[in-house]
Design a protein around this motif. Structure first.
Motif, mmCIF file in Angstrom:
data_model
loop_
_atom_site.group_PDB
_atom_site.id
_atom_site.type_symbol
_atom_site.label_atom_id
_atom_site.label_comp_id
_atom_site.label_asym_id
_atom_site.label_seq_id
_atom_site.Cartn_x
_atom_site.Cartn_y
_atom_site.Cartn_z
ATOM 1 N N THR A 202 0.830 -1.200 0.000
ATOM 2 C CA THR A 202 0.000 0.000 0.000
ATOM 3 C C THR A 202 0.868 1.255 0.000
ATOM 4 O OG1 THR A 202 -1.804 -1.150 1.121
ATOM 5 C CG2 THR A 202 -1.774 1.253 1.279
ATOM 6 N N ARG A 203 1.941 1.247 0.783
ATOM 7 C CA ARG A 203 2.814 2.420 0.824
ATOM 8 C C ARG A 203 3.444 2.681 -0.543
ATOM 9 N NH1 ARG A 203 7.954 4.296 1.384
ATOM 10 N NH2 ARG A 203 8.932 2.243 1.177
ATOM 11 N N ARG A 204 3.875 1.605 -1.212
ATOM 12 C CA ARG A 204 4.591 1.760 -2.477
ATOM 13 C C ARG A 204 3.665 2.002 -3.665
ATOM 14 N NH1 ARG A 204 10.058 -0.782 -2.906
ATOM 15 N NH2 ARG A 204 10.793 -1.064 -0.769
ATOM 16 N N TRP A 205 2.493 1.373 -3.648
ATOM 17 C CA TRP A 205 1.670 1.350 -4.859
ATOM 18 C C TRP A 205 0.387 2.168 -4.763
ATOM 19 C CZ3 TRP A 205 1.743 -4.575 -6.374
ATOM 20 C CH2 TRP A 205 3.073 -4.952 -6.671
ATOM 21 N N ALA A 206 0.138 2.815 -3.646
ATOM 22 C CA ALA A 206 -1.110 3.574 -3.503
ATOM 23 C C ALA A 206 -1.227 4.660 -4.574
ATOM 24 C CB ALA A 206 -1.213 4.182 -2.110
ATOM 25 N N ASP A 207 -0.099 5.245 -4.980
ATOM 26 C CA ASP A 207 -0.139 6.267 -6.026
ATOM 27 C C ASP A 207 -0.571 5.683 -7.370
ATOM 28 O OD1 ASP A 207 0.601 8.207 -4.254
ATOM 29 O OD2 ASP A 207 2.698 8.314 -4.906
ATOM 30 N N ASP A 208 -0.442 4.360 -7.519
ATOM 31 C CA ASP A 208 -0.936 3.670 -8.717
ATOM 32 C C ASP A 208 -2.390 3.237 -8.548
ATOM 33 O OD1 ASP A 208 1.582 3.779 -10.010
ATOM 34 O OD2 ASP A 208 2.249 1.983 -8.942
ATOM 35 N N GLY A 209 -3.000 3.618 -7.421
ATOM 36 C CA GLY A 209 -4.369 3.216 -7.158
ATOM 37 C C GLY A 209 -4.506 1.809 -6.628
ATOM 38 N N VAL A 210 -3.390 1.200 -6.211
ATOM 39 C CA VAL A 210 -3.410 -0.190 -5.726
ATOM 40 C C VAL A 210 -3.247 -0.190 -4.213
ATOM 41 C CG1 VAL A 210 -2.411 -2.496 -5.949
ATOM 42 C CG2 VAL A 210 -2.297 -0.894 -7.880
ATOM 43 N N THR A 211 -4.153 -0.866 -3.514
ATOM 44 C CA THR A 211 -4.062 -1.003 -2.068
ATOM 45 C C THR A 211 -4.154 -2.476 -1.697
ATOM 46 O OG1 THR A 211 -6.449 -0.675 -1.868
ATOM 47 C CG2 THR A 211 -5.047 1.267 -1.566
ATOM 48 N N SER A 212 -3.728 -2.782 -0.466
ATOM 49 C CA SER A 212 -3.787 -4.163 0.015
ATOM 50 C C SER A 212 -4.120 -4.169 1.498
ATOM 51 C CB SER A 212 -2.447 -4.870 -0.219
ATOM 52 O OG SER A 212 -2.492 -6.205 0.262
ATOM 53 N N ASN A 213 -4.973 -5.084 1.885
ATOM 54 C CA ASN A 213 -5.268 -5.328 3.288
ATOM 55 C C ASN A 213 -5.085 -6.811 3.577
ATOM 56 O OD1 ASN A 213 -6.357 -2.697 4.520
ATOM 57 N ND2 ASN A 213 -7.526 -2.859 2.610
ATOM 58 N N ALA A 214 -4.778 -7.118 4.835
ATOM 59 C CA ALA A 214 -4.603 -8.500 5.271
ATOM 60 C C ALA A 214 -5.791 -8.910 6.133
ATOM 61 C CB ALA A 214 -3.295 -8.648 6.046
ATOM 62 N N LEU A 215 -5.959 -10.207 6.300
ATOM 63 C CA LEU A 215 -7.108 -10.685 7.065
ATOM 64 C C LEU A 215 -6.847 -12.050 7.670
ATOM 65 C CD1 LEU A 215 -9.127 -13.034 5.382
ATOM 66 C CD2 LEU A 215 -8.616 -11.231 3.708
#
Length: 314
Positions: A202-215
């Protein structure tokens, strides 16, 4: 919603994947689910398909994948269910999957994994649980970065576990070359890596509109436990204070994955940890819920990303 506001949803540990995705339209969206032929993977894929997505089942056994795809089509009416071979422990297989992917990718569900296996190693000497649960998914996401960025608002779902509370990533000896191998510590380390991966992606790719969450999906009886005896499973259930309600159905187990993959409540939000369809807080001593602070530590997340890149280049 501010960066520090926990995400709250109308769903619970009893909710199913189909309930979570109800009312969400994924027409025109494309998803990949690793390990999508069985367990919570197939139920995750089924819910995404029911919402109209094109879903690719990325699986080690293509025959099992085809059977799952046919079943998903039968139950949802969606015939855009594809099957592609993928062995996460084999980097050439991961590279082959990436090479054949064309066009945008809106949802990547990193679901496949192995749990508490006997000591095994890849040809490179990597410990098998870390290689499969983390490095394989890391390489897959990195290889699909352009496809994810092209989608606009893509999400990477990182299926972790409460077992991450058992161990941080032991950077000094990730692959158990000096310390005695312990199947649960190895599994816990790999599941911590899943959370750290979501934080740094998320830190690296948020500017590309890509996010990630864990579960944490919950405790579900699936092929994931094939290396664990019934006696060990009963002991785990007793330690957790779980009776009959300890186990979720596969449909309930897939719910949090589907929530993280599709809920509008998570638009633009990443680097967080969910369980029972809610954002979880820090783990409290004496409990098996919430996240360990080391699993969301930004310095550890950045270090893991760098180590993973170096490992894959070696």
């Amino acid at each position: 919603m501010t960066a520090s506001t926990p995400v709250s949803t109308p769903f619970s540990r009893e909710s199913t994947a189909m309930e979570v995705v109800r009312g969400i339209d994924l027409t025109g969206r494309r998803a990949v689910v690793t390990g999508g032929a069985s367990g919570i993977g197939v139920e995750t894929a089924r819910a995404l398909a029911a919402a109209g997505a094109e879903v690719t089942l990325a699986v080690r056994n293509p025959d099992a994948g085809q059977r799952a795809a046919a079943d998903i089509t039968d139950t949802t009416g969606n015939d855009r269910i594809l099957v592609a071979p993928l062995d996460l422990a084999d980097q050439s297989s991961v590279a082959g999957f990436v090479r054949t992917w064309d066009g945008p990718l809106h949802i990547l569900v990193d679901n496949a994994g192995i749990m508490a296996s006997p000591e095994m190693r890849t040809p490179q000497g990597w410990e098998m649980q870390f290689a499969t649960n983390h490095l394989g998914h890391f390489a897959l996401a990195a290889g699909l970065h352009r496809a994810l960025a092209a989608a606009g608002g893509a999400r990477v779902v990182s299926v972790s576990s409460a077992a991450h509370l058992r161990s941080p990533v032991v950077f000094d000896d990730i692959h158990f070359t000096r310390r005695p191998y312990d199947p649960w510590e190895a599994y816990g380390q790999s599941k911590t890596a899943n959370v750290l991966f979501a934080v740094e992606l998320t830190r690296r790719w948020a500017d590309d509109g890509v996010t990630s969450n864990a579960l944490m999906p919950g405790a579900i009886r699936t092929n994931l436990q094939r290396y664990i005896s019934e006696e060990e499973l009963n002991r785990m259930r007793a330690q957790s204070g779980g009776g009959a309600a300890y186990w979720k159905s596969t449909e309930q187990g897939a719910a949090t994955s589907v929530l993280v993959a599709t809920s509008p409540l998570l638009d633009g939000i990443g680097g967080r940890y969910f369980e029972d369809c809610q954002e979880a807080g820090p783990n409290q001593p004496g409990t098996r819920t919430g996240y360990a602070p080391y699993a969301r530590d930004p310095e550890a997340a950045e270090r893991l990303w760098t180590v993973s890149e170096e490992t894959l280049r070696a």
